[in-house]
Write a protein that holds these residues in place. Structure first.
Motif, PDB file in Angstrom:
ATOM      1  N   THR A   1       0.741  -1.180   0.035  1.00  5.47           N
ATOM      2  CA  THR A   1      -0.234   0.014   0.104  1.00  5.47           C
ATOM      3  C   THR A   1       0.924   1.171   0.153  1.00  5.47           C
ATOM      4  N   ALA A   2       2.087   1.289   0.589  1.00  8.99           N
ATOM      5  CA  ALA A   2       2.938   2.600   0.634  1.00  8.99           C
ATOM      6  C   ALA A   2       3.037   2.948  -0.699  1.00  8.99           C
ATOM      7  N   CYS A   3       3.248   2.332  -1.699  1.00 10.09           N
ATOM      8  CA  CYS A   3       3.576   2.636  -3.064  1.00 10.09           C
ATOM      9  C   CYS A   3       2.162   2.355  -4.140  1.00 10.09           C
ATOM     10  N   HIS A   4       1.707   1.411  -3.849  1.00  6.84           N
ATOM     11  CA  HIS A   4       0.385   1.255  -4.879  1.00  6.84           C
ATOM     12  C   HIS A   4      -0.870   1.821  -4.242  1.00  6.84           C
ATOM     13  N   GLN A   5      -0.710   2.113  -2.993  1.00  3.42           N
ATOM     14  CA  GLN A   5      -1.992   2.649  -2.211  1.00  3.42           C
ATOM     15  C   GLN A   5      -3.159   1.842  -1.931  1.00  3.42           C
ATOM     16  N   PRO A   6      -4.158   1.811  -1.045  1.00  3.93           N
ATOM     17  CA  PRO A   6      -5.271   1.030  -0.670  1.00  3.93           C
ATOM     18  C   PRO A   6      -6.070   0.798  -1.801  1.00  3.93           C
ATOM     19  N   THR A   7      -6.198   2.123  -2.728  1.00  2.00           N
ATOM     20  CA  THR A   7      -7.276   1.861  -3.664  1.00  2.00           C
ATOM     21  C   THR A   7      -6.684   1.222  -4.892  1.00  2.00           C
ATOM     22  N   GLY A   8      -5.100   0.914  -5.129  1.00  2.00           N
ATOM     23  CA  GLY A   8      -4.679   0.100  -6.042  1.00  2.00           C
ATOM     24  C   GLY A   8      -4.294   1.182  -7.312  1.00  2.00           C
ATOM     25  N   MET A   9      -4.472   2.655  -7.038  1.00  2.00           N
ATOM     26  CA  MET A   9      -4.246   3.441  -7.801  1.00  2.00           C
ATOM     27  C   MET A   9      -2.714   4.029  -8.026  1.00  2.00           C
ATOM     28  N   GLY A  10      -2.019   3.583  -6.966  1.00  3.83           N
ATOM     29  CA  GLY A  10      -0.542   4.080  -7.217  1.00  3.83           C
ATOM     30  C   GLY A  10      -0.455   5.576  -6.915  1.00  3.83           C
ATOM     31  N   ILE A  11       0.782   5.961  -7.321  1.00  2.00           N
ATOM     32  CA  ILE A  11       0.957   7.608  -7.019  1.00  2.00           C
ATOM     33  C   ILE A  11       1.661   8.003  -8.393  1.00  2.00           C
ATOM     34  N   PRO A  12       0.766   8.789  -9.179  1.00  2.00           N
ATOM     35  CA  PRO A  12       1.188   9.101 -10.770  1.00  2.00           C
ATOM     36  C   PRO A  12       2.522   9.532 -10.557  1.00  2.00           C
ATOM     37  N   GLY A  13       3.425   9.061 -11.622  1.00  2.00           N
ATOM     38  CA  GLY A  13       4.662   9.707 -11.911  1.00  2.00           C
ATOM     39  C   GLY A  13       5.589   9.116 -11.030  1.00  2.00           C
ATOM     40  N   ALA A  14       5.120   8.198 -10.078  1.00  2.00           N
ATOM     41  CA  ALA A  14       6.104   7.436  -8.977  1.00  2.00           C
ATOM     42  C   ALA A  14       5.968   5.811  -9.134  1.00  2.00           C
ATOM     43  N   PHE A  15       4.535   5.530  -8.812  1.00  3.53           N
ATOM     44  CA  PHE A  15       4.324   4.344  -8.638  1.00  3.53           C
ATOM     45  C   PHE A  15       2.892   3.713  -9.598  1.00  3.53           C
ATOM     46  N   PRO A  16       3.030   2.982 -10.246  1.00  7.90           N
ATOM     47  CA  PRO A  16       2.032   2.423 -10.984  1.00  7.90           C
ATOM     48  C   PRO A  16       0.633   1.944 -10.498  1.00  7.90           C
ATOM     49  N   ALA A  17      -0.370   2.223 -11.016  1.00  9.65           N
ATOM     50  CA  ALA A  17      -1.514   1.802 -10.351  1.00  9.65           C
ATOM     51  C   ALA A  17      -1.691   0.403 -10.844  1.00  9.65           C
TER      52      ALA A  17
ATOM     53  N   THR B   1      13.855  -4.328 -12.535  1.00 10.83           N
ATOM     54  CA  THR B   1      15.233  -3.633 -12.515  1.00 10.83           C
ATOM     55  C   THR B   1      15.077  -2.245 -12.931  1.00 10.83           C
ATOM     56  N   GLY B   2      15.532  -1.207 -12.607  1.00 10.91           N
ATOM     57  CA  GLY B   2      15.505   0.048 -12.740  1.00 10.91           C
ATOM     58  C   GLY B   2      14.363   0.902 -12.251  1.00 10.91           C
ATOM     59  N   THR B   3      13.688   0.169 -11.400  1.00  8.56           N
ATOM     60  CA  THR B   3      12.502   0.663 -10.716  1.00  8.56           C
ATOM     61  C   THR B   3      12.307   0.581  -9.354  1.00  8.56           C
ATOM     62  N   ALA B   4      11.499   1.311  -8.573  1.00  6.72           N
ATOM     63  CA  ALA B   4      11.364   1.001  -7.264  1.00  6.72           C
ATOM     64  C   ALA B   4      10.650  -0.298  -6.962  1.00  6.72           C
ATOM     65  N   MET B   5      10.260  -1.015  -7.970  1.00 12.62           N
ATOM     66  CA  MET B   5       9.476  -2.350  -7.434  1.00 12.62           C
ATOM     67  C   MET B   5      10.426  -3.279  -6.864  1.00 12.62           C
ATOM     68  N   ALA B   6      10.294  -3.659  -5.656  1.00 16.80           N
ATOM     69  CA  ALA B   6      11.203  -4.439  -4.829  1.00 16.80           C
ATOM     70  C   ALA B   6      10.934  -5.993  -5.313  1.00 16.80           C
ATOM     71  N   ALA B   7      11.732  -6.918  -5.103  1.00 13.32           N
ATOM     72  CA  ALA B   7      11.681  -8.344  -5.215  1.00 13.32           C
ATOM     73  C   ALA B   7      11.238  -8.965  -3.906  1.00 13.32           C
ATOM     74  N   PHE B   8      10.211  -9.518  -3.988  1.00 12.50           N
ATOM     75  CA  PHE B   8       9.479  -9.910  -2.458  1.00 12.50           C
ATOM     76  C   PHE B   8       9.593 -11.595  -2.516  1.00 12.50           C
TER      77      PHE B   8
END
Length: 117
Positions: free
Chosen positions: A33-49, A72-79
């Protein structure tokens, strides 16, 4: 020995959609949720919906790969090293069946285990 047998039996359990969504909502809230938000809408320009996302609504194997290995090259972490097969299966099932995403896909822990190999 009994605990090992119980764990092995549980690893092969087939979960229902509602059960995975309920678990997945908690995993999502704790890890996504910190990146993709509880709504699943992300943060435009930073984290995709994730709501309406081509990854979330596309091939299940690509969605699993993204969560396991990040991007790679994004903030998307490997879980893959942080979360269990059940946690990842639950989160992916939740994402694929929440908001406007209605794939009906039920991702099992065995699907995650198979793709880790």
């Amino acid at each position: 020995k009994a605990q090992v047998v119980a764990a092995a039996a549980n690893a092969n359990k087939k979960y229902e959609l509602a059960e995975l969504k309920e678990m997945g909502e908690k995993v999502y809230a704790a890890n996504c949720t910190a990146c993709h938000q509880p709504t699943g809408m992300g943060i435009p320009g930073a984290f995709p919906a994730l709501n309406g996302s081509p990854i979330v609504n596309g091939k299940v194997s690509e969605h699993i790969d993204r969560v396991l290995n990040g991007k790679t090259g994004t903030a998307m972490a490997a879980f893959g090293k942080q979360l269990s097969d059940l946690d990842i299966a639950a989160a992916i099932t939740y994402e694929r069946n929440s908001w406007n995403n209605k794939t009906g896909d039920v991702v099992q822990p065995t699907d995650i285990a198979a793709q880790r190999k």
